[in-house]
Structures are given as C-alpha cells and as structure tokens.
Design a protein around this motif. Sequence first.
Motif, short mmCIF file in Angstrom:
data_model
loop_
_atom_site.label_atom_id
_atom_site.label_comp_id
_atom_site.label_asym_id
_atom_site.label_seq_id
_atom_site.Cartn_x
_atom_site.Cartn_y
_atom_site.Cartn_z
N GLU A 127 -52.60 -1.52 -100.64
CA GLU A 127 -52.30 -0.51 -99.63
C GLU A 127 -50.81 -0.48 -99.34
O GLU A 127 -50.12 -1.50 -99.42
CB GLU A 127 -53.07 -0.79 -98.34
CG GLU A 127 -54.53 -0.36 -98.39
CD GLU A 127 -55.39 -1.34 -99.17
OE1 GLU A 127 -56.52 -1.00 -99.54
OE2 GLU A 127 -54.91 -2.45 -99.43
N GLU A 128 -50.31 0.69 -98.98
CA GLU A 128 -48.88 0.84 -98.70
C GLU A 128 -48.46 0.01 -97.49
O GLU A 128 -47.41 -0.64 -97.50
CB GLU A 128 -48.55 2.31 -98.46
CG GLU A 128 -47.06 2.57 -98.25
CD GLU A 128 -46.74 4.05 -98.14
OE1 GLU A 128 -45.61 4.37 -97.75
OE2 GLU A 128 -47.63 4.88 -98.45
N ASP A 129 -49.29 0.01 -96.47
CA ASP A 129 -49.02 -0.80 -95.29
C ASP A 129 -49.55 -2.22 -95.53
O ASP A 129 -50.74 -2.42 -95.79
CB ASP A 129 -49.71 -0.19 -94.06
CG ASP A 129 -49.29 -0.87 -92.76
OD1 ASP A 129 -48.83 -2.03 -92.82
OD2 ASP A 129 -49.41 -0.25 -91.70
N ASP A 185 -52.69 -3.55 -93.91
CA ASP A 185 -53.98 -3.02 -94.35
C ASP A 185 -54.49 -3.69 -95.62
O ASP A 185 -55.62 -3.42 -96.05
CB ASP A 185 -53.87 -1.50 -94.58
CG ASP A 185 -53.60 -0.72 -93.30
OD1 ASP A 185 -53.99 -1.22 -92.23
OD2 ASP A 185 -52.98 0.35 -93.37
N ARG A 186 -53.68 -4.53 -96.22
CA ARG A 186 -54.08 -5.16 -97.48
C ARG A 186 -55.15 -6.22 -97.25
O ARG A 186 -55.13 -6.94 -96.25
CB ARG A 186 -52.86 -5.78 -98.17
CG ARG A 186 -51.86 -4.72 -98.63
CD ARG A 186 -50.60 -5.35 -99.21
NE ARG A 186 -49.66 -4.30 -99.62
CZ ARG A 186 -48.42 -4.53 -100.05
NH1 ARG A 186 -47.97 -5.79 -100.14
NH2 ARG A 186 -47.63 -3.54 -100.39
N VAL A 187 -56.08 -6.30 -98.19
CA VAL A 187 -57.19 -7.24 -98.09
C VAL A 187 -57.03 -8.29 -99.19
O VAL A 187 -56.79 -7.96 -100.35
CB VAL A 187 -58.54 -6.51 -98.26
CG1 VAL A 187 -59.69 -7.51 -98.23
CG2 VAL A 187 -58.70 -5.46 -97.17
N THR A 188 -57.17 -9.54 -98.82
CA THR A 188 -57.08 -10.64 -99.80
C THR A 188 -58.42 -10.78 -100.50
O THR A 188 -59.46 -10.99 -99.86
CB THR A 188 -56.71 -11.96 -99.09
OG1 THR A 188 -55.45 -11.82 -98.45
CG2 THR A 188 -56.64 -13.10 -100.10
N ILE A 189 -58.39 -10.67 -101.82
CA ILE A 189 -59.63 -10.82 -102.58
C ILE A 189 -59.70 -12.18 -103.29
O ILE A 189 -60.76 -12.57 -103.78
CB ILE A 189 -59.81 -9.69 -103.60
CG1 ILE A 189 -58.72 -9.75 -104.68
CG2 ILE A 189 -59.83 -8.34 -102.92
CD1 ILE A 189 -59.03 -8.87 -105.87
N LEU A 190 -58.54 -12.87 -103.36
CA LEU A 190 -58.54 -14.20 -103.96
C LEU A 190 -57.36 -14.98 -103.39
O LEU A 190 -56.26 -14.45 -103.26
CB LEU A 190 -58.44 -14.11 -105.48
CG LEU A 190 -58.51 -15.42 -106.29
CD1 LEU A 190 -59.15 -15.17 -107.65
CD2 LEU A 190 -57.12 -16.04 -106.49
N SER A 191 -57.59 -16.24 -103.06
CA SER A 191 -56.53 -17.11 -102.56
C SER A 191 -56.76 -18.50 -103.12
O SER A 191 -57.87 -19.04 -103.05
CB SER A 191 -56.52 -17.15 -101.03
OG SER A 191 -55.49 -18.00 -100.56
N ASN A 192 -55.71 -19.06 -103.70
CA ASN A 192 -55.84 -20.39 -104.31
C ASN A 192 -54.62 -21.22 -103.96
O ASN A 192 -53.48 -20.79 -104.18
CB ASN A 192 -55.97 -20.26 -105.83
CG ASN A 192 -56.36 -21.58 -106.48
OD1 ASN A 192 -56.93 -22.45 -105.84
ND2 ASN A 192 -56.04 -21.73 -107.76
N THR A 193 -54.84 -22.42 -103.39
CA THR A 193 -53.75 -23.31 -102.99
C THR A 193 -53.74 -24.55 -103.86
O THR A 193 -54.79 -25.19 -104.05
CB THR A 193 -53.87 -23.71 -101.51
OG1 THR A 193 -53.79 -22.53 -100.70
CG2 THR A 193 -52.75 -24.66 -101.11
N LEU A 194 -52.57 -24.89 -104.38
CA LEU A 194 -52.40 -26.07 -105.22
C LEU A 194 -51.34 -26.97 -104.59
O LEU A 194 -50.41 -26.48 -103.93
CB LEU A 194 -51.99 -25.67 -106.64
CG LEU A 194 -52.95 -24.71 -107.35
CD1 LEU A 194 -52.32 -24.18 -108.63
CD2 LEU A 194 -54.27 -25.40 -107.65
N ASN A 195 -51.46 -28.28 -104.81
CA ASN A 195 -50.57 -29.24 -104.17
C ASN A 195 -49.89 -30.11 -105.21
O ASN A 195 -50.54 -30.58 -106.15
CB ASN A 195 -51.36 -30.12 -103.19
CG ASN A 195 -50.47 -30.81 -102.19
OD1 ASN A 195 -49.47 -31.42 -102.56
ND2 ASN A 195 -50.83 -30.72 -100.91
#
Length: 293
Positions: A226-228, A231-241
Amino acid sequence: MKNVLKFLFLIVSIFITSCNSDDYETPPAFTDLFITMSSGNNEIRDSEVNQFFSFSDVSAGALVTRWTIPENSFFLEGPIPNNLPNHDNYIKEPITNVSNDKTVSIMFKKGNSDTRIEYYGEFADSTSYIYNIYDLDLNQSMEDTIATVNINGKWVAEHEFSIDVYDTVVAKPEIRYLNETIIDYENTTAITLNVGEQIIFEDLSNFVVDNNARPNTTTWRVVTNEEDEDDRVTILSNTLNRAGDFEKKIIDTITFNQVGDYKIELLARRIRTETLRESNDTFIIPTVINVTP
C-alpha cells in the motif's frame, strides 16, 4: 630607643616570615594514585556515539592532572542528564582536546572499539594504581597498572585508557536470486516472481564500512505494498540472532506463496545492555516484488 628598634625588627621579621609562609607550598604528606570511572568496577568499558564516559582523578597528592581526548570527541560540562539522545548542548567551550579538570565527561561522535583517553599526572612521590580490564583477544580478565616514573625530579604517571565506543546501527540489506545474481534494488523498480519462487536475503548491517555498531538481531518483514505505510499488512516476519558472533552472516531464503505486490523491510537492532542503549534502523527495499500465479 633600643626597645623601639627591637620592636621594629620584630615586626619586620614577622612580616617576612608571614610572606615566606604564604609563598611556600608544602609538599603533600601522602601520595596515592587512584582513578574512578563511570563504568565502576565493570571490566568492560564501553560507550556509544552521542553518549559520554566519565573519569575522575581522586588521587591524594596529585600536583598536575591532564586528560587528552581523540578527534570526534568532546569534553562536557554539567550537570549532565543521562536520558538524552545526544549531549551536544553540554559541550564545553572553548572546544579543546586537553583538560586539567580532576573530573571529565567525554562525549563521542564516532565509534571506535579502541578509543584512547590519555591521562597524565605529576606527584610528589612514587605511587601506582592497579585496575582490572577485559582482554577481548585472550577472552579473560587481566590487571593493568599505572605506575609513576621519576623524570627530572618529578614523579610522572602516563597511561592510555581504552574505551569501546559503538556506532549507531545502520541497516543494509542485499537481495539475490537463487542463482546468486544480485538484485540492484536501488535501480530496479520491480521484479516478477511466480508463486512458490524464492529470493535470498542477506543482512549486511554488521559489515557496513567504518561502522562498528554490531547489531545482533535481524528481522525480515514481507509487507503488502500500500502507498501509505500505515496501511501495509505484514504477511511474514522472521527474526534471526547472531548470538554474540558478530562475524556471522545472516542469510534467509523467503518463499513467496501468495499472489500480490510486496515490499521487504529489514530491521537491524542492537539490543539494550546494562551499559548500552538499544540502537536500531529499518531499511525498506524500494523494489516491488510482484508475485503472479
């Protein structure tokens, strides 16, 4: 008349003795070299850009105290609050890299894991001071000693304190096709993938030239386009350490299983410690990833 002369002579003698007593500086009766630091007894002495580190010469019998700081650092004058993002308003004027104050607070403007603060002291007698340091190369605690040396009749102490100053985190990603071809996201508006295809993402934040921020966590987020941004939706999130291994490469392969237009965000973060604040930076890759059936 003789009594008058004796009286005048006595007055003059007292006056001369009094003057001599004011001009004469009695050597300190006790000499003991002792330096305190804002890190306390912590063997690891660190700070970060825009923050400060303090030293105090609380020695007994110190005749001269001098501190010398490197480029990209400044003496501060206080009282200095601790909860500020930077301390530019407390820089001591006129700006100089040498101070004779007993206590100095030093703000850093550039990260350097071996930032050297020079100490010089003159004493009436020989003395020494032992404090603990942590040797990163040997990975163990060690003792370091500051001892005076007699130079031309002066007992002189010279020492360099090393401070590990961290830079501010700068997020830097690299994206590649599975055949290792690098995608030039700065000059590529969009790429097209089929559902189920993959892209390799690598976090280069820990390898930014002339930056020693040492971020220890990486988070990749795939978001709708989305331009704003709100309004963006997160469909994947991955955290590495990195788990303390700052030379470790953080590489992730992401599969795109949903049709749509997406952008990728990289969040690089150095977590808060007892002595360091959290530092983080987010980079939004400008290339749009268009996933088709």
